[in-house]
Design a protein around this motif. Structure first.
Motif, short mmCIF file in Angstrom:
data_model
loop_
_atom_site.label_atom_id
_atom_site.label_comp_id
_atom_site.label_asym_id
_atom_site.label_seq_id
_atom_site.Cartn_x
_atom_site.Cartn_y
_atom_site.Cartn_z
N GLN A 465 0.73 -1.32 0.21
CA GLN A 465 0.01 -0.07 -0.06
C GLN A 465 0.96 1.27 0.19
OE1 GLN A 465 -3.30 -0.15 -0.58
NE2 GLN A 465 -3.12 2.21 -0.64
N TYR A 466 2.00 1.23 0.55
CA TYR A 466 3.06 2.31 0.71
C TYR A 466 3.28 2.75 -0.87
CZ TYR A 466 7.44 4.97 0.99
OH TYR A 466 8.49 5.77 0.94
N GLU A 467 3.58 1.91 -1.84
CA GLU A 467 3.67 2.37 -2.99
C GLU A 467 2.66 2.75 -3.84
OE1 GLU A 467 6.43 2.01 -4.06
OE2 GLU A 467 7.75 0.43 -2.56
N ILE A 468 1.40 2.17 -3.42
CA ILE A 468 -0.16 2.90 -4.16
C ILE A 468 -0.14 4.17 -3.43
CG2 ILE A 468 -2.54 2.28 -4.18
CD1 ILE A 468 -0.92 0.26 -5.56
N ASN A 469 0.12 4.41 -2.18
CA ASN A 469 -0.30 5.70 -1.72
C ASN A 469 0.90 6.86 -2.32
OD1 ASN A 469 -1.97 4.70 -0.17
ND2 ASN A 469 -0.46 4.55 1.62
N LEU A 470 2.10 6.25 -2.77
CA LEU A 470 2.95 7.16 -3.45
C LEU A 470 2.55 7.37 -4.79
CD1 LEU A 470 6.59 5.92 -2.49
CD2 LEU A 470 5.61 8.34 -1.78
N SER A 471 2.14 6.44 -5.42
CA SER A 471 1.76 6.45 -7.11
C SER A 471 0.18 5.92 -7.32
CB SER A 471 3.03 5.55 -7.52
OG SER A 471 4.16 6.38 -7.49
#
Length: 478
Positions: A465-471
């Motif tokens: 989810q960290y990656e989804i939040n960034l992008s």
């Protein structure tokens, strides 16, 4: 002191922690950092790119999640191992992968960043830099320049194959043009879309990189970490196998074996300390060294206990069992660890190779032969491998009653040869709809039961989810 430009991808996505660019500026958000270097390195010279490609920490990275999800592993509920994992936030990814959980790296957990994802994209970012910039160097022959770009393309192709088999569905020709792949980043710039291309686009890019790299690569390299023609053909064979293109896979495997068909004869190693087993960078049967990001599984709760199913495939004459696995007492000196554990990482004090190898080429050819109704050919290839694995006086040579039986025996040999080497999970994915190998898996952890059915979405790891939040443009897996 030389000034090195470091590209910061973190504003868009943690695809790469840092991309070194030595030959000039690239549009995008830039941070300038002075780095002191030893020697006479000059920006824009070919030597810098050789050093960049020699960064094994970057380019050897491979995902570790597969080995925790595959059926090679068994964690006994209520055991010291299971209890230690349950109480460890640091190693939560291990137990969640084992449980085929929805989120392996949940926000709020101590480890909420997926190092598997970021390390593979970091390798891609470095490769992109070499591919884009090495043609502009002020020195170096055309052959030297072409070789370095070719090596980078092989590393990039390998990273994308590993990403696709971790974060995308298994390849099926009829649906590959509509299924989501992974973000396809082929240029060293932060200003580009991170939308997920189709799975077909990802595989097309992998094949294009390998084919473009082959003419410029040397037949062999001094170390297994450096791509060669044998590496490229080995990666090509692996790619075609997971595209279910068995004839193409066999042809590429044949081309790899024509350049390197060496096997380490385990029957000649009788010392369980493995002093005569070659180090990974010199191991003659490794075509291209790749290592799971968790490296050596030295922390005892994260050791790999062999499942009953896997254990049933071994007997005392198999040196892979005798040399690469140990009883639980070797894993933990202060807790009772029952069962049998994978130990190769510990013995040589270095990470296990999951990259293409000579044994893999033999078994790819064997599988293709079995699928082509050539049972005798398939078993001859299996037995060629077993001659260097099974002690003399035991059942070295196997036979098959027909092509179906040969295929089953090939898949069993793949399990023995590649235990905890990433490929078992990949095989489970590609075979899950084949009625000959289809199975529903069940596990218990912390008193809860978890099931993996053939049609489960959990054969694909969700993106952190960290990656989804960034992008936010990155579409999450279901």
């Amino acid at each position: 002191m030389m000034k090195i430009i470091i590209k910061d991808y973190s504003r868009r996505i943690t695809l790469a922690i840092a991309v070194l660019t030595l030959g000039g500026g690239i549009a995008g958000c830039e941070k300038y950092v002075d780095i002191k270097t030893q020697g006479q390195l000059t920006p824009g010279t070919i030597e810098n790119y050789r050093y960049l490609l020699n960064n094994t920490t970057t380019f050897e990275a491979a995902p570790a999640l597969s080995d925790m999800a595959a059926d090679d592993l068994e964690i006994i509920d209520g055991s010291a191992q299971q209890k230690s994992l349950s109480g460890s936030d640091s190693y939560g990814y291990y137990s969640r992968s084992y449980q085929w959980a929805d989120d392996i790296y949940p926000i709020g957990n101590q480890n909420f960043k997926d190092d598997n994802w970021s390390r593979l994209y970091n390798a891609i970012a470095y490769a992109n830099t070499v591919i884009a910039e090495v043609p502009k160097v002020s020195d170096g022959t055309p052959a030297e320049i072409s070789q370095l770009a070719a090596e980078a393309k092989i590393h990039r192709a390998s990273a994308y194959l590993m990403l696709a088999n971790t974060y995308a569905k298994p390849y099926l020709r009829e649906s590959a043009n509509t299924e989501l792949g992974v973000p396809l980043i082929l240029q060293p710039t932060t200003e580009q879309s991170l939308n997920r291309g189709t799975l077909q686009q990802v595989y097309d890019a992998i094949l294009a990189d390998i084919e473009a790299a082959l003419p410029a690569l040397p037949a062999k390299q001094q170390f297994t970490t450096l791509p060669s023609k044998a590496s490229a053909y080995g990666l090509l064979a692996r790619t075609y196998l997971y595209m279910n293109s068995y004839a193409d896979a066999a042809k590429a495997a044949d081309q790899a074996l024509a350049l390197n068909d060496k096997l380490v004869d385990l029957t000649k190693i009788t010392d369980t300390t493995m002093v005569n087993y070659p180090l990974r960078i010199y191991n003659p049967e490794i075509l291209l060294s790749k290592v799971p990001i968790n490296g050596i599984t030295a922390y005892s709760p994260t050791a790999f206990r062999l499942s009953k199913d896997l254990l049933s495939l071994f007997d005392g004459s198999d040196q892979r069992y005798n040399l690469f696995t140990v009883p639980g007492s070797k894993i933990s000196a202060w807790e009772v660890y029952d069962g049998r554990y994978y130990y190769l990482d510990f013995i040589k004090n270095e990470g296990r190779n999951v990259g293409p190898s000579v044994p893999e080429m033999l078994l790819i050819k064997a599988e293709a032969a079995a699928r082509d109704n050539q049972a005798a050919t398939a078993m001859a290839l299996v037995n060629r491998l077993r001659a260097s694995r099974i002690m003399p006086g035991s059942t070295v040579n196997l036979s098959a009653t027909d092509a179906e039986d040969a295929l089953v025996k090939v898949m069993q040999e793949r399990r023995r040869e590649f235990m905890f080497r990433m490929l078992r999970w990949w095989d489970m994915r590609r075979l899950k709809n084949d009625t000959r190998f289809q199975k529903t898996y069940t596990r218990t952890f912390g008193g809860n039961t978890f099931t993996l059915a053939p049609n489960s979405n959990r054969y694909v790891f969700r993106i952190a989810q960290y990656e989804i939040n960034l992008s936010p443009e990155i579409v999450q897996n279901p």
